[in-house]
Write a protein that holds these residues in place. Structure first.
Motif, PDB file in Angstrom:
ATOM      1  N   MET A   1       0.845  -1.160   0.000  1.00  0.00           N
ATOM      2  CA  MET A   1       0.000   0.000   0.000  1.00  0.00           C
ATOM      3  C   MET A   1       0.901   1.238   0.000  1.00  0.00           C
ATOM      4  SD  MET A   1      -3.070   0.882   2.685  1.00  0.00           S
ATOM      5  CE  MET A   1      -3.730  -0.755   2.576  1.00  0.00           C
ATOM      6  N   VAL A   2       0.722   2.100  -0.980  1.00  0.00           N
ATOM      7  CA  VAL A   2       1.507   3.327  -1.109  1.00  0.00           C
ATOM      8  C   VAL A   2       0.589   4.511  -0.849  1.00  0.00           C
ATOM      9  CG1 VAL A   2       2.828   4.752  -2.703  1.00  0.00           C
ATOM     10  CG2 VAL A   2       3.020   2.265  -2.802  1.00  0.00           C
ATOM     11  N   PHE A   3       1.046   5.465  -0.051  1.00  0.00           N
ATOM     12  CA  PHE A   3       0.258   6.656   0.227  1.00  0.00           C
ATOM     13  C   PHE A   3       0.995   7.883  -0.269  1.00  0.00           C
ATOM     14  CE2 PHE A   3      -1.746   3.796   3.167  1.00  0.00           C
ATOM     15  CZ  PHE A   3      -3.062   4.187   3.141  1.00  0.00           C
ATOM     16  N   HIS A   4       0.272   8.762  -0.959  1.00  0.00           N
ATOM     17  CA  HIS A   4       0.827  10.061  -1.312  1.00  0.00           C
ATOM     18  C   HIS A   4       0.879  10.872  -0.030  1.00  0.00           C
ATOM     19  CE1 HIS A   4       0.838   9.607  -5.664  1.00  0.00           C
ATOM     20  NE2 HIS A   4      -0.241   8.857  -5.465  1.00  0.00           N
ATOM     21  N   ASP A   5       1.956  11.556   0.218  1.00  0.00           N
ATOM     22  CA  ASP A   5       2.210  12.225   1.483  1.00  0.00           C
ATOM     23  C   ASP A   5       1.695  13.658   1.455  1.00  0.00           C
ATOM     24  OD1 ASP A   5       3.121  12.851   3.962  1.00  0.00           O
ATOM     25  OD2 ASP A   5       5.243  12.770   3.459  1.00  0.00           O
ATOM     26  N   GLY A  46      -2.097   4.645  -3.081  1.00  0.00           N
ATOM     27  CA  GLY A  46      -1.738   4.294  -4.444  1.00  0.00           C
ATOM     28  C   GLY A  46      -1.675   5.469  -5.384  1.00  0.00           C
ATOM     29  N   THR A  47      -1.976   5.204  -6.649  1.00  0.00           N
ATOM     30  CA  THR A  47      -1.972   6.234  -7.684  1.00  0.00           C
ATOM     31  C   THR A  47      -3.384   6.330  -8.250  1.00  0.00           C
ATOM     32  OG1 THR A  47       0.309   5.661  -8.209  1.00  0.00           O
ATOM     33  CG2 THR A  47      -0.890   6.976  -9.834  1.00  0.00           C
ATOM     34  N   PRO A  48      -4.181   7.279  -7.763  1.00  0.00           N
ATOM     35  CA  PRO A  48      -5.556   7.372  -8.242  1.00  0.00           C
ATOM     36  C   PRO A  48      -5.623   7.800  -9.703  1.00  0.00           C
ATOM     37  CG  PRO A  48      -5.033   9.211  -6.806  1.00  0.00           C
ATOM     38  CD  PRO A  48      -3.844   8.296  -6.796  1.00  0.00           C
ATOM     39  N   SER A 154     -19.530  24.884  15.173  1.00  0.00           N
ATOM     40  CA  SER A 154     -18.243  25.558  15.121  1.00  0.00           C
ATOM     41  C   SER A 154     -17.604  25.215  13.783  1.00  0.00           C
ATOM     42  CB  SER A 154     -17.342  25.097  16.275  1.00  0.00           C
ATOM     43  OG  SER A 154     -16.193  25.907  16.344  1.00  0.00           O
ATOM     44  N   ASN A 155     -16.493  25.859  13.455  1.00  0.00           N
ATOM     45  CA  ASN A 155     -15.825  25.525  12.199  1.00  0.00           C
ATOM     46  C   ASN A 155     -14.312  25.601  12.363  1.00  0.00           C
ATOM     47  OD1 ASN A 155     -16.228  28.415  12.358  1.00  0.00           O
ATOM     48  ND2 ASN A 155     -15.363  28.517  10.327  1.00  0.00           N
ATOM     49  N   ILE A 156     -13.632  24.935  11.434  1.00  0.00           N
ATOM     50  CA  ILE A 156     -12.172  24.908  11.417  1.00  0.00           C
ATOM     51  C   ILE A 156     -11.717  24.908   9.957  1.00  0.00           C
ATOM     52  CG2 ILE A 156     -12.137  22.390  11.659  1.00  0.00           C
ATOM     53  CD1 ILE A 156      -9.471  22.681  13.168  1.00  0.00           C
ATOM     54  N   ASP A 157     -10.745  25.763   9.653  1.00  0.00           N
ATOM     55  CA  ASP A 157     -10.148  25.777   8.314  1.00  0.00           C
ATOM     56  C   ASP A 157      -9.060  24.717   8.243  1.00  0.00           C
ATOM     57  OD1 ASP A 157     -11.718  27.865   7.392  1.00  0.00           O
ATOM     58  OD2 ASP A 157     -10.298  29.394   8.023  1.00  0.00           O
ATOM     59  N   THR A 158      -9.027  24.001   7.122  1.00  0.00           N
ATOM     60  CA  THR A 158      -8.041  22.940   6.934  1.00  0.00           C
ATOM     61  C   THR A 158      -7.294  23.155   5.622  1.00  0.00           C
ATOM     62  OG1 THR A 158      -9.549  21.464   5.727  1.00  0.00           O
ATOM     63  CG2 THR A 158      -9.566  21.315   8.142  1.00  0.00           C
ATOM     64  N   ASP A 159      -6.134  22.510   5.513  1.00  0.00           N
ATOM     65  CA  ASP A 159      -5.342  22.538   4.281  1.00  0.00           C
ATOM     66  C   ASP A 159      -5.852  21.462   3.330  1.00  0.00           C
ATOM     67  OD1 ASP A 159      -3.647  24.568   5.190  1.00  0.00           O
ATOM     68  OD2 ASP A 159      -2.336  23.129   6.187  1.00  0.00           O
ATOM     69  N   LEU A 160      -6.129  21.851   2.101  1.00  0.00           N
ATOM     70  CA  LEU A 160      -6.639  20.961   1.064  1.00  0.00           C
ATOM     71  C   LEU A 160      -5.503  20.611   0.112  1.00  0.00           C
ATOM     72  CD1 LEU A 160      -9.285  19.799  -0.355  1.00  0.00           C
ATOM     73  CD2 LEU A 160      -9.249  21.922  -1.684  1.00  0.00           C
ATOM     74  N   ASN A 161      -5.313  19.316  -0.188  1.00  0.00           N
ATOM     75  CA  ASN A 161      -4.269  18.855  -1.102  1.00  0.00           C
ATOM     76  C   ASN A 161      -4.761  17.646  -1.870  1.00  0.00           C
ATOM     77  OD1 ASN A 161      -1.627  20.373  -0.426  1.00  0.00           O
ATOM     78  ND2 ASN A 161      -2.542  19.891   1.554  1.00  0.00           N
ATOM     79  N   GLY A 162      -4.547  17.633  -3.194  1.00  0.00           N
ATOM     80  CA  GLY A 162      -4.987  16.484  -3.962  1.00  0.00           C
ATOM     81  C   GLY A 162      -4.678  16.589  -5.430  1.00  0.00           C
ATOM     82  N   GLN A 163      -5.474  15.860  -6.231  1.00  0.00           N
ATOM     83  CA  GLN A 163      -5.279  15.771  -7.667  1.00  0.00           C
ATOM     84  C   GLN A 163      -6.623  15.906  -8.375  1.00  0.00           C
ATOM     85  OE1 GLN A 163      -3.398  12.043  -8.514  1.00  0.00           O
ATOM     86  NE2 GLN A 163      -1.878  12.296  -6.908  1.00  0.00           N
ATOM     87  N   ILE A 164      -6.579  16.404  -9.621  1.00  0.00           N
ATOM     88  CA  ILE A 164      -7.800  16.593 -10.394  1.00  0.00           C
ATOM     89  C   ILE A 164      -7.510  16.325 -11.871  1.00  0.00           C
ATOM     90  CG2 ILE A 164      -7.442  19.071 -10.788  1.00  0.00           C
ATOM     91  CD1 ILE A 164     -10.510  19.370 -10.256  1.00  0.00           C
TER      92      ILE A 164
END
Length: 192
Positions: A1-5, A46-48, A154-164
């Protein structure tokens, strides 16, 4: 299993953890005993296959999201505690990618089925940027909190990272503030 970091925080001594997933995105919450704090992590397996890079135009995506959140984190001497919430049903959202402008926007909601906050809505607002096939930006999680605290949401801002790409979008989101930490994922398919 490979995970993109993508903002995958390394756990030195994780305890009391819980792992969940939405599609190829896995996310977890737990206690890092060495650092004495609650932590959340997320990664893409993996590699989506999101398809080919899109140069211009607008593409809409039907997506699901899910997350784990630990709120009301408190520390006393050598004791740390917090309340974990996990959506039992994935939220649904529509994302709009404007490849000419380099933006990814959208929002969605779900009914949180957490026992403490049964039936209260949760939502996710995406404000992302597209560079080639990379997605970055902010995802704001709005969630129900313990009614004992006198607040309902309540709310929290998060960092978004990915592929499209022309077939789909996949992303992680992680964030932490003074007493809340959250990690989750978004997985969607092109709808037009």
């Amino acid at each position: 299993m490979v995970f993109h970091d993508y903002h995958l925080e390394r756990l030195t001594d994780a305890r009391s953890g819980s792992v969940s997933r939405v599609g190829l995105v896995a996310y977890a919450s737990g206690i890092d005993a060495e650092r004495g704090q609650m932590v959340t992590v997320a990664g893409i397996e993996g590699t989506p296959n999101v398809g080919a890079e899109v140069q211009s135009g607008v593409v809409k995506y039907d997506a699901n999201f899910n997350y784990q959140l630990v709120e009301d984190v408190s520390r006393r001497n050598t004791f740390i505690s917090g309340r974990r919430q996990t959506l039992r049903n994935a939220g649904q959202m529509e994302l709009t990618a404007d490849f000419g402008a380099g933006t990814l926007k959208g929002s969605g909601s779900s009914t949180n089925l957490n026992i403490l906050n049964a039936g209260l809505p949760t939502s996710l607002l995406v404000d992302g940027q597209i560079n080639g096939q990379a997605v970055t930006g902010t995802a704001t999680v709005t969630y129900p909190v313990s009614q004992l605290s006198g607040r309902v949401r309540s709310n929290i801002d998060t960092d978004l990272n990915g592929q499209i790409g022309d077939n789909g979008v996949i992303a992680t989101f992680t964030g932490t503030n003074d007493n809340t930490t959250v990690a989750g994922g978004i997985v969607g398919a092109a709808s037009n």
